[in-house]
Design a protein around this motif. Structure first.
Motif: not given
Length: 223
Positions: A106-131
């Motif tokens: 998580a610490a490394l992701a905060a330092q290194r994540r790309t915009p595309a990766q952040l979108r993927a994380i947010r999408s996975a969070l929303e899928t998790r919320r709905r499931t």
């Protein structure tokens, strides 16, 4: 075609015989093994088979080949296979390893994540919320979310370790949720959203703290 009995390759048998002799103390740690002309006849195999057996044990960290010097005992036993270690360990021990891994991820992701990766994380969070309708589906969505954070850390070794632990973690989480029959609530979602918020803000310390808080909560729930 019906299944047939498979004969164990000679190299595998030779490797096991060598390992048994090492375990029995025939050679000490660091001692040189006899040459091929001696060891091959002892095991009843040819040179090519013996060399393959030695390569196998070298790959398991038991033997060490030194160019021009010979083959030496590097360990007195072969380490247990990683999958066997995971399935024998209790889930609390696995969660402790997961906490160490995902806190750093998580610490490394905060330092290194790309915009595309952040979108993927947010999408996975929303899928998790709905499931929330089925335990198996929810656990799968949860693992996908956590993996998306690990991927954003940009470290292939972390991904490999996470993936190797996934079957053990999945089985334990499904079992736990079947007992609790309560999952995917607002507080649980908020704990995961805190990780995402910290990653989005590129706050490594907050991301690590949120990941640790969430996983420590899982361990407490198991206890």
């Amino acid at each position: 075609m019906p299944a047939q009995v498979r004969r164990t390759p000679l190299a595998d048998q030779a490797a096991e015989l060598l390992l048994e002799r090492i375990r029995a103390g025939e050679w000490e740690l660091g001692q040189k093994l006899p040459g091929e002309s001696t060891l091959g006849p002892q095991l009843g195999v040819g040179r090519s088979t013996l060399r393959e057996a030695i390569r196998q044990l070298a790959g398991r960290g038991v033997l060490s080949s030194r160019q021009g010097a010979g083959v030496f005992v590097a360990a007195l036993d072969a380490p247990e296979h990683w999958d066997d270690v995971l399935w024998k360990a209790d889930i609390t021990a696995v969660l402790e390893v997961r906490t160490a891994l995902e806190t750093e991820a998580a610490a490394l992701a905060a330092q290194r994540r790309t915009p595309a990766q952040l979108r993927a994380i947010r999408s996975a969070l929303e899928t998790r919320r709905r499931t929330r309708s089925g335990i198996d589906e929810h656990v799968a969505a949860d693992i996908d979310f956590h993996r998306s954070v690990v991927v954003a850390a940009g470290n292939p070794v972390l991904i490999e370790i996470f993936d190797s632990m996934t079957p053990r973690v999945r089985a334990a989480m499904v079992e736990m949720l079947r007992i609790r029959r309560d999952f995917g609530g607002d507080a649980d979602h908020r704990a995961h959203a805190d990780i995402v918020d910290a990653v989005a803000e590129k706050d490594g310390a907050a991301a690590a703290a949120s990941a640790r808080t969430h996983l420590d909560g899982l361990k407490e729930a198991l206890a």
